[in-house]
Design an enzyme around this catalytic site. Structure first.
Site, PDB file in Angstrom:
ATOM      1  N   TYR A 125       0.748  -1.101  -0.088  1.00  0.00           N
ATOM      2  CA  TYR A 125      -0.321   0.090  -0.367  1.00  0.00           C
ATOM      3  C   TYR A 125       0.721   0.824   0.013  1.00  0.00           C
ATOM      4  O   TYR A 125       0.695   2.344  -0.660  1.00  0.00           O
ATOM      5  CB  TYR A 125      -0.498  -0.256   0.889  1.00  0.00           C
ATOM      6  CG  TYR A 125      -2.528   0.978   1.372  1.00  0.00           C
ATOM      7  CD1 TYR A 125      -3.192   0.938   0.329  1.00  0.00           C
ATOM      8  CD2 TYR A 125      -1.568   2.044   2.362  1.00  0.00           C
ATOM      9  CE1 TYR A 125      -3.582   2.107   0.427  1.00  0.00           C
ATOM     10  CE2 TYR A 125      -2.511   3.089   2.719  1.00  0.00           C
ATOM     11  CZ  TYR A 125      -3.423   3.241   1.632  1.00  0.00           C
ATOM     12  OH  TYR A 125      -4.845   4.205   2.023  1.00  0.00           O
ATOM     13  N   GLU A 149       4.328   1.526  -0.705  1.00  0.00           N
ATOM     14  CA  GLU A 149       5.355   2.015  -2.000  1.00  0.00           C
ATOM     15  C   GLU A 149       3.974   1.763  -3.378  1.00  0.00           C
ATOM     16  O   GLU A 149       4.201   3.216  -4.202  1.00  0.00           O
ATOM     17  CB  GLU A 149       5.501   0.896  -2.351  1.00  0.00           C
ATOM     18  CG  GLU A 149       6.524   1.142  -1.137  1.00  0.00           C
ATOM     19  CD  GLU A 149       8.274   1.751  -1.589  1.00  0.00           C
ATOM     20  OE1 GLU A 149       7.772   2.745  -1.429  1.00  0.00           O
ATOM     21  OE2 GLU A 149       8.918   1.656  -0.146  1.00  0.00           O
ATOM     22  N   LYS A 209       1.281   3.893  -2.588  1.00  0.00           N
ATOM     23  CA  LYS A 209       1.003   5.739  -2.942  1.00  0.00           C
ATOM     24  C   LYS A 209       1.806   6.445  -3.387  1.00  0.00           C
ATOM     25  O   LYS A 209       1.666   7.202  -3.612  1.00  0.00           O
ATOM     26  CB  LYS A 209      -0.276   5.617  -1.462  1.00  0.00           C
ATOM     27  CG  LYS A 209      -1.118   5.002  -1.327  1.00  0.00           C
ATOM     28  CD  LYS A 209      -2.576   6.107  -2.107  1.00  0.00           C
ATOM     29  CE  LYS A 209      -3.768   5.192  -1.676  1.00  0.00           C
ATOM     30  NZ  LYS A 209      -4.967   5.508  -2.542  1.00  0.00           N
ATOM     31  N   GLY A 245      -0.676  -0.566  23.031  1.00  0.00           N
ATOM     32  CA  GLY A 245      -1.722   0.083  22.906  1.00  0.00           C
ATOM     33  C   GLY A 245      -1.292   1.085  23.523  1.00  0.00           C
ATOM     34  O   GLY A 245      -1.666   2.451  23.293  1.00  0.00           O
TER      35      GLY A 245
END
Ligand code: UDP
Length: 315
Positions: free
Chosen positions: A144, A146, A148, A206
């Site tokens: 994703y 790379e 973009k 978290g």
């Protein structure tokens, strides 16, 4: 305007269609439904809307003039990159090429949906548009990130070589109605789990942070960006940063759920921090987010309640 929206049946694409139709424009939507959902556009009964089921990695045909192309087609959740890695790379590269070629042929403005993922696991904080990023090209998220980054490079090349008027929006974490119940991202996961009183799954401890923007704010930023003459990338997101654990706890409280939080392994290359510097959006677009977390979550939780058929319990 006559506007083409690729990925129109996705979460953001469908909200964009609503906004541009409400503003009086004509919208042509395309989607191949690999992660989009026809339910997201089923409510549109506007004669100015038309839909074509199509995979935009192939040559795109559109009859008649086009004023703008909003290229939003792409899987966008980390679980989707794992399931559709090649499709993700193809739509960011080949799909962007086809959409840019169409913009050039039609003399249309081209707006690319880019992402805060271009910054990867960022080494500067908050992220400004001139930061080049810290991306692992061969990790599971690389398909994703790379794609973009390539899409941004191609967009700038079409601008510089062919004079196509282009815009690049770097979208930070966004939430709201029409995210999928099984989307896999933090907000829809936590809401669906909390409403069903199931364990709320926080990855890692978290303590990693995100900054969550409500979808109508994002859409407003995109509409302003399209109308501007800003060629360089513009961050659009809500700078109010919080830990993922705190988001999980906020959602458990807001749904008055009996769920408890459980901790699961952190996905590979999960960014530790993320917060947009929105000085450019403020200065160039006069934009800033307006919807606070409480209000945005209320709308989103209402949507998921209806979708899951879980009525609100009495006070
Ligand atoms: N996350 C989590 N539990 C979930 C889904 C996501 O703790 O059920 C975490 C994830 O590891 C990341 C953050 O929440 O640190 C935001 O994840 P999301 O997939 O929403 O978007 P990202 O910002 O990673 O693209």
């Amino acid at each position: 305007m006559r506007v083409l929206i690729t990925g129109v049946a996705g979460f953001i694409g469908s909200h964009l269609a609503d906004r541009f139709l409400a503003d009086g424009h004509e919208v042509i939507g395309m989607d191949n439904f690999i992660t989009g959902d026809v339910a997201n556009i089923a409510h549109i009964r506007n004669p100015r809307f038309s839909f074509v089921q199509y995979d935009v990695t192939n040559y795109i045909y559109v009859d008649g003039p086009l004023d703008a192309i909003l290229h939003f087609a792409s899987p966008a959740s980390p679980i989707d990159y794992l399931e559709f890695p090649i499709q993700t790379l193809k739509v960011g590269s080949l799909g962007t090429h086809k959409a840019l070629g169409l913009a050039k042929a039609k003399g249309a403005v081209f707006l690319l949906a880019s992402t805060s993922e271009v910054y990867g696991d960022p080494l500067i904080h908050p992220q400004t548009e001139d930061y080049w990023g810290n991306v692992n090209p061969i990790g599971p998220r690389g398909v994703y990130d790379e794609a973009k980054r390539f899409a941004e490079a191609l967009t700038m090349a079409y601008h510089r070589s062919h004079g196509v008027p282009t815009r690049i929006v770097r979208i930070f974490n966004t939430y709201g109605p029409r995210m999928r119940v099984r989307d896999g991202r933090a907000v829809p996961n936590f809401i669906a789990q909390a409403l069903r009183n199931e364990e709320v799954t926080v990855y890692g401890d978290g303590s990693q942070t995100r900054s969550f923007c409500y979808v109508t704010d994002l859409v407003d930023g995109i509409a302003r960006l399209l109308a501007s003459d800003a060629t360089g990338p513009v961050n659009i997101g809500n700078p109010s940063e919080m830990s993922v654990l705190s988001m999980a706890e906020t959602i458990v409280r807001a749904t008055r759920s009996r769920s408890r939080v459980v901790f699961q392994p952190l996905p590979v290359d999960d960014p530790k921090v993320r917060q947009p510097d929105i000085s450019r959006a403020r200065g160039v677009l006069g934009w800033e987010p307006r919807v606070g977390l409480e209000e945005g979550l209320k709308e989103t939780i209402g949507y998921f309640r209806a979708k899951l058929g879980i009525p609100e319990r009495g006070m």
